[in-house]
Design an enzyme around this catalytic site. Structure first.
Site, PDB file in Angstrom:
ATOM      1  N   ASN A   2      21.825  -3.160 -11.984  1.00  0.00           N
ATOM      2  CA  ASN A   2      21.872  -2.099 -10.980  1.00  0.00           C
ATOM      3  C   ASN A   2      23.149  -1.275 -11.119  1.00  0.00           C
ATOM      4  OD1 ASN A   2      20.906  -0.875  -8.348  1.00  0.00           O
ATOM      5  ND2 ASN A   2      22.983  -1.486  -7.801  1.00  0.00           N
ATOM      6  N   GLU A   3      22.991   0.030 -11.240  1.00  0.00           N
ATOM      7  CA  GLU A   3      24.093   1.000 -11.158  1.00  0.00           C
ATOM      8  C   GLU A   3      25.330   0.595 -11.975  1.00  0.00           C
ATOM      9  OE1 GLU A   3      24.961   1.647  -7.035  1.00  0.00           O
ATOM     10  OE2 GLU A   3      23.089   2.724  -6.684  1.00  0.00           O
TER      11      GLU A   3
HETATM   12  O1  IFM Z   1      24.302  -0.808  -0.798  1.00  0.00           O
HETATM   13  C1  IFM Z   1      24.338  -0.090  -1.991  1.00  0.00           C
HETATM   14  C2  IFM Z   1      23.542  -0.791  -3.061  1.00  0.00           C
HETATM   15  O2  IFM Z   1      24.001  -2.088  -3.268  1.00  0.00           O
HETATM   16  C3  IFM Z   1      23.639  -0.037  -4.371  1.00  0.00           C
HETATM   17  N1  IFM Z   1      23.342   1.365  -4.196  1.00  0.00           N
HETATM   18  C4  IFM Z   1      23.960   2.065  -3.104  1.00  0.00           C
HETATM   19  C5  IFM Z   1      23.781   1.305  -1.811  1.00  0.00           C
HETATM   20  C6  IFM Z   1      24.456   2.063  -0.650  1.00  0.00           C
HETATM   21  O3  IFM Z   1      25.810   2.187  -0.908  1.00  0.00           O
END
Ligand code: IFM
Length: 421
Positions: free
Chosen positions: A158-159
């Protein structure tokens, strides 16, 4: 142009997203938990939302809103609390989670790594360690073996751009390095290599697997488009934080679909000194296009960016899924407007023949927002942290109406009725 049919096709997947550390509670073997205990983070996650025990009830809530899919993460630190030792109870737990989703007609979208790492892996250098990719793929093998028969959609990491920024440049997340662009670049490269390796593992083991990655995709714009330098830094930032990482994930055909987490735009301007232009030099001035609106976390609300981001990533030639979109606010009317405006933007992308297969609201319920703690409220359901009760917000009904009817007009009508009542 609307054709008079449903706004979203029958096979378009609607759902909500969560991640393990943010909702489960007591994630004791992770680097994040260790940093919380050592007082290096301002907030402790503690029991979080007690989703580890309450997951079935939470999935009932999602299914009750007409969701057809659910995004969640498996916690590597629970499954492998020590190198090479798999906790069979934890594995059984996630088997029950996936079975519970399937039993409710919720298509699982399984994230393998969402920010947190096993503490032992972090101590060995985390993503910078010499064996990082090998350790990750060994974990992926275990998850694939245990859960693969029931899971089609996989999100490897993720990200990665967000995590490396906060961990190695801003110094606010474990391992708390500041200004280490060199380490951030190396960690990002390792995460992308881990993604590609995991794609290979999953495909070898599971012919049906569809493997993606969740990329944080702000729409990057120059603050003053007429200014050459603003345009140049916007292009540079877009190259470094959008184009190159996604190209790295897709290398060698390692992306079956791309997940996009869209929250805001980034207005970028030239600043002669420092690296602020790449760190989120978001402009806080006025926009000639009209008044600007912000979330409780100071993120600008800019729905059109979702359409633009979807259109530009469509050029990759793989299906897209909006793996996160949501708003931290205590203003419920604003939250509902945010949902409707972003779904309208997604709808415009569909009309332009962009292949978008699904949309996940962040988040199913209020949860632990990393270094911000429990204050930001993102949930379709409010979490009462004293009793762990979940209470539906008006947005839950509006989103549920859209999930069931596939009609934006029906959502708008319900939103009007709710605000009039
Ligand atoms: O809570 C986060 C998530 O873990 C990853 N994307 C952004 C969200 C909001 O900040």
């Amino acid at each position: 142009m609307s054709t008079g049919g449903p706004d979203f096709p029958e096979d378009f997947l609607f759902g909500a997203a969560t991640s393990a550390h943010q909702v489960e509670g007591n994630n004791r073997h992770s680097d994040w938990w260790e940093a919380e205990m050592a007082g290096r983070l301002p907030h402790r996650s503690g029991a979080a939302c007690r989703h580890f025990e309450l997951f079935a009830q939470d999935f009932d809530l999602a299914a009750g809103l007409g969701h057809g899919a659910h995004r969640f993460s498996v916690e590597w630190a629970r499954l492998e609390p020590e190198p090479g030792r798999i906790d069979s109870d934890a594995l059984d737990h996630y088997r029950r989670v996936v079975t519970a989703l399937r039993a409710r007609g919720l298509e699982p979208f399984l994230t393998l790594q969402h920010f947190t790492l096993p503490a032992w892996f972090a101590r060995a250098g985390g993503w910078l360690g010499p064996d990082a990719v090998r350790h990750f793929t060994r974990y992926v093998e275990v998850v694939a073996e245990a859960l693969g028969a029931q899971v089609t959609y996989w999100i490897t990491v993720n990200e990665p751009t967000v995590w490396t920024k906060w961990a190695y440049v801003k110094g606010a997340w474990p391992p708390f390095y500041r200004g280490r662009w060199d380490l951030a670049a190396r960690a990002l490269a390792a995460m992308l290599a881990a993604h590609r390796a995991a794609h290979g593992v999953l495909h070898r083991r599971l012919p049906h697997a569809r493997v993606g990655l969740a990329h944080s995709a702000p729409h990057v714009m120059p603050r003053t488009p007429a200014t050459v330098l603003d345009r140049a830094v916007a292009r540079l930032r877009d190259l470094l934080l959008n184009r190159l990482p996604v190209a790295g994930a897709a290398r060698g055909g390692a992306l079956d679909w791309l997940g996009l987490n869209y929250y805001t735009r980034a207005l970028v301007c030239w600043r002669p000194h420092g690296t602020a232009l790449l760190l989120g030099a978001d402009w806080s001035g006025e926009d000639p296009a009209g008044p600007r609106r912000f979330s409780d976390m100071g993120w600008e609300i800019w729905p059109r960016g979702l359409e633009l981001v979807l259109r530009r990533f469509a050029r990759l030639g793989v299906p897209l899924v909006v793996t996160e979109n949501g708003l931290a606010t205590r203003d419920e009317a604003l939250r509902v407007r945010f949902l409707l405006d972003h779904l309208a933007a997604l709808r415009r992308a569909l009309e332009a023949d962009v292949e978008v297969r699904g949309y996940f609201w962040w988040s199913l319920l209020d949860n632990y927002e990393w270094a911000e703690g429990f204050a930001p409220r993102f949930g379709l359901f409010e979490t009462d942290y004293a009793t762990y009760a979940r209470r539906p917000r008006p947005i839950a009904a509006v989103y549920g109406e859209i999930c069931r009817s596939r009609s934006l007009a029906a959502g708008e009508a319900l939103a009007r009725r709710i605000s009039a009542s």
